[in-house]
Write a protein that holds these residues in place. Structure first.
Motif, PDB file in Angstrom:
ATOM      1  N   ALA A   1       0.757   4.309  -2.608  1.00  0.00           N
ATOM      2  CA  ALA A   1       0.567   5.709  -2.220  1.00  0.00           C
ATOM      3  C   ALA A   1       1.645   6.600  -2.830  1.00  0.00           C
TER       4      ALA A   1
ATOM      5  N   GLU B   1     -12.116   2.041   1.119  1.00  0.00           N
ATOM      6  CA  GLU B   1     -12.013   3.401   1.665  1.00  0.00           C
ATOM      7  C   GLU B   1     -10.570   3.896   1.618  1.00  0.00           C
ATOM      8  N   ASP B   2      -9.636   3.035   2.013  1.00  0.00           N
ATOM      9  CA  ASP B   2      -8.225   3.433   1.961  1.00  0.00           C
ATOM     10  C   ASP B   2      -7.785   3.677   0.523  1.00  0.00           C
ATOM     11  N   LEU B   3      -8.287   2.860  -0.393  1.00  0.00           N
ATOM     12  CA  LEU B   3      -7.928   3.025  -1.795  1.00  0.00           C
ATOM     13  C   LEU B   3      -8.430   4.362  -2.327  1.00  0.00           C
ATOM     14  N   ARG B   4      -9.651   4.724  -1.949  1.00  0.00           N
ATOM     15  CA  ARG B   4     -10.181   6.027  -2.390  1.00  0.00           C
ATOM     16  C   ARG B   4      -9.361   7.177  -1.817  1.00  0.00           C
ATOM     17  N   ALA B   5      -8.910   7.021  -0.574  1.00  0.00           N
ATOM     18  CA  ALA B   5      -8.084   8.074   0.030  1.00  0.00           C
ATOM     19  C   ALA B   5      -6.746   8.195  -0.692  1.00  0.00           C
ATOM     20  N   ILE B   6      -6.144   7.062  -1.047  1.00  0.00           N
ATOM     21  CA  ILE B   6      -4.860   7.081  -1.737  1.00  0.00           C
ATOM     22  C   ILE B   6      -4.980   7.741  -3.101  1.00  0.00           C
TER      23      ILE B   6
ATOM     24  N   CYS C   1      -6.227  -4.117   0.563  1.00  0.00           N
ATOM     25  CA  CYS C   1      -6.503  -2.713   0.856  1.00  0.00           C
ATOM     26  C   CYS C   1      -8.012  -2.515   0.872  1.00  0.00           C
ATOM     27  N   SER C   2      -8.506  -1.809   1.870  1.00  0.00           N
ATOM     28  CA  SER C   2      -9.940  -1.531   1.897  1.00  0.00           C
ATOM     29  C   SER C   2     -10.290  -0.518   0.810  1.00  0.00           C
TER      30      SER C   2
ATOM     31  N   VAL D   1       0.829  -1.206   0.000  1.00  0.00           N
ATOM     32  CA  VAL D   1       0.000   0.000   0.000  1.00  0.00           C
ATOM     33  C   VAL D   1       0.864   1.256   0.000  1.00  0.00           C
ATOM     34  N   ASP D   2       1.973   1.249   0.752  1.00  0.00           N
ATOM     35  CA  ASP D   2       2.817   2.449   0.784  1.00  0.00           C
ATOM     36  C   ASP D   2       3.458   2.711  -0.575  1.00  0.00           C
TER      37      ASP D   2
END
Length: 457
Positions: free
Chosen positions: A314, A367-372, A364-365, A310-311
């Motif tokens: 990002a 929600e986290d994907l949308r934030a990224i 990855c959730s 995920v990092d």
């Protein structure tokens, strides 16, 4: 080994180094036979290596011993023979570690210099045992040093000697494990953040051909390494998937940066080969993702181990946001060309995210994907990926980029458990560009929602 130093001091530098290698081989053979677990070379032996092979002075009052270029070449040939003639891999690995494991001292610079020359010679001479040892070295050392070794090899075979790339390319069959680690190091080195950090065309062609010939090549380290959860801090990733995704996604914008006229297929006049290369590479990466469910299930790791971090994702979206902003301000291309390249970049990102999530490579959730991805401009395909459930593909035919518009696909739908995927042939030819099709048939994404899938070129 304690009494050996006195016998080595009167010898010339080459003779002393050769004698120490001989004693080191015997010492490590005895160490392995003793059954001590784990076998470990003692500090006194490492000091002898530093003094008589790496030529680090033992104290300030001892003058540094130096080799001539010819003596150094002879030492490298002796080392090649030493590793080639030793039949036990455990002994070879321990000897390689004794010579080149970084100790955090001044001798490390000499270690890196000698290591680069030895691995380069091993490639030229086809010395597989050294390449296998170098592959292990690349797994356990800090990525900064791994990148340095990769840079030496790229300079030697892609820059300094014209026409030497085929020699490097031949290691694909000689040592696939080293190839996998080399690709990981190279994709870490060349992150496409500047023209200097963009891979040379010959290197790119070689890596793409390797992966197209055998997509499983990028998984060799993962398949052959027991994952204990305690990977060395700041070591290379266990696969080059993250770096390869970064290459494919950033390429349309990174390669147009500081170039002249940009063509509509994402290439430039000066580098017409680049666009199709990255298209083929993107397809191969998606194929690798498709291989993962069965592999992860066999290892009991599906849903527990993310091969795409995920990092890393990002960092990629942050770079994309910057590149897209620069593209909007670029003066050498029309707004239509800029829009085409931007959408190509975002399409590739969406495709990689969807297939990686569907096949267990990215945990990855939504929600986290949308934030990224929140800083990225709107893209229809990316929006569908960010808003819908994880989609699973029961069957994928080979397209020029991701999915063939001519083939009859299985419906795309969400499933509570992952279905079994048929294996993908490693030598799948690329389909011709469907430029004559202005509109592609829609694929069902969710009930009542059309899913138009555009191949990206």
């Amino acid at each position: 080994m304690g009494d050996i130093r006195q016998s080595l001091l009167p010898r010339d530098v080459l003779s002393a180094a050769k004698e120490l290698l001989y004693h080191l081989d015997i010492y490590i053979c005895n160490l392995v036979q003793s059954g001590r677990q784990p076998p470990q070379v003692d500090s006194k032996t490492l000091e002898l290596v530093e003094e008589f092979i790496l030529h680090a002075p033992k104290d300030r009052n001892t003058p540094a011993r130096r080799m001539s270029a010819l003596q150094e070449l002879q030492l490298l040939e002796i080392m090649c023979s030493c590793f080639q003639e030793q039949s036990r891999d455990t002994v070879r690995q321990l000897m390689f570690s004794a010579l080149f494991s970084l100790q955090g001292n001044q001798a490390d610079e000499s270690r890196m210099a000698l290591l680069g020359k030895l691995v380069s010679m091993a490639i030229a001479m086809g010395r597989v045992p050294i390449l296998e040892c170098a592959a292990s070295w690349l797994q356990r050392n800090h990525r900064v040093y791994c990148v340095r070794l990769a840079q030496v090899l790229v300079d030697d075979y892609c820059s300094m000697v014209p026409g030497s790339v085929p020699t490097l390319q031949n290691i694909h069959s000689a040592s696939p494990r080293f190839c996998c680690q080399f690709i990981t190091a190279v994709t870490t080195l060349y992150d496409l953040t500047s023209e200097e950090l963009t891979p040379p065309l010959e290197l790119l062609q070689m890596i793409v051909s390797w992966i197209q010939d055998d997509p499983r090549l990028v998984l060799i380290t993962f398949l052959n390494t027991p994952l204990t959860g305690n990977q060395p801090i700041n070591s290379l990733d266990v696969t080059p998937l993250g770096g390869l995704v970064r290459w494919c996604v950033k390429a349309p914008l990174a390669y147009r940066r500081d170039k002249k006229q940009t063509l509509t297929n994402g290439t430039t006049e000066s580098e017409p080969e680049v666009g199709p290369l990255f298209s083929g590479l993107h397809l191969s990466v998606l194929q690798v993702f498709m291989l993962l469910p069965n592999i992860l299930n066999e290892k009991g790791l599906f849903g527990r181990l993310a091969l795409l971090q995920v990092d890393s994702l990002a960092a990629l979206t942050s770079d994309l946001s910057r590149l897209l902003d620069q593209a909007d301000k670029h003066t050498h291309t029309s707004s239509a060309d800029t829009h085409t390249l931007s959408q190509l970049t975002l399409d590739r990102l969406a495709q990689a995210l969807q297939v990686a999530m569907a096949n267990g490579a990215l945990l990855c959730s939504r929600e986290d994907l949308r934030a990224i991805c929140s800083r990225l401009p709107h893209n229809n395909l990316l929006q569908l990926v960010l808003s819908g459930p994880v989609m699973y593909y029961n069957n994928i035919h080979t397209p020029p980029m991701a999915f063939s518009p001519h083939a009859a696909h299985s419906p795309i739908a969400s499933h509570p458990t992952h279905p079994a995927h048929p294996p993908i042939p490693p030598h799948t030819p690329l389909a011709p560009h469907p430029s004559s099709h202005p509109q592609y048939p829609a694929q069902p994404f969710m009930t009542g929602m059309p899913f138009p899938y555009r191949p990206s070129h």
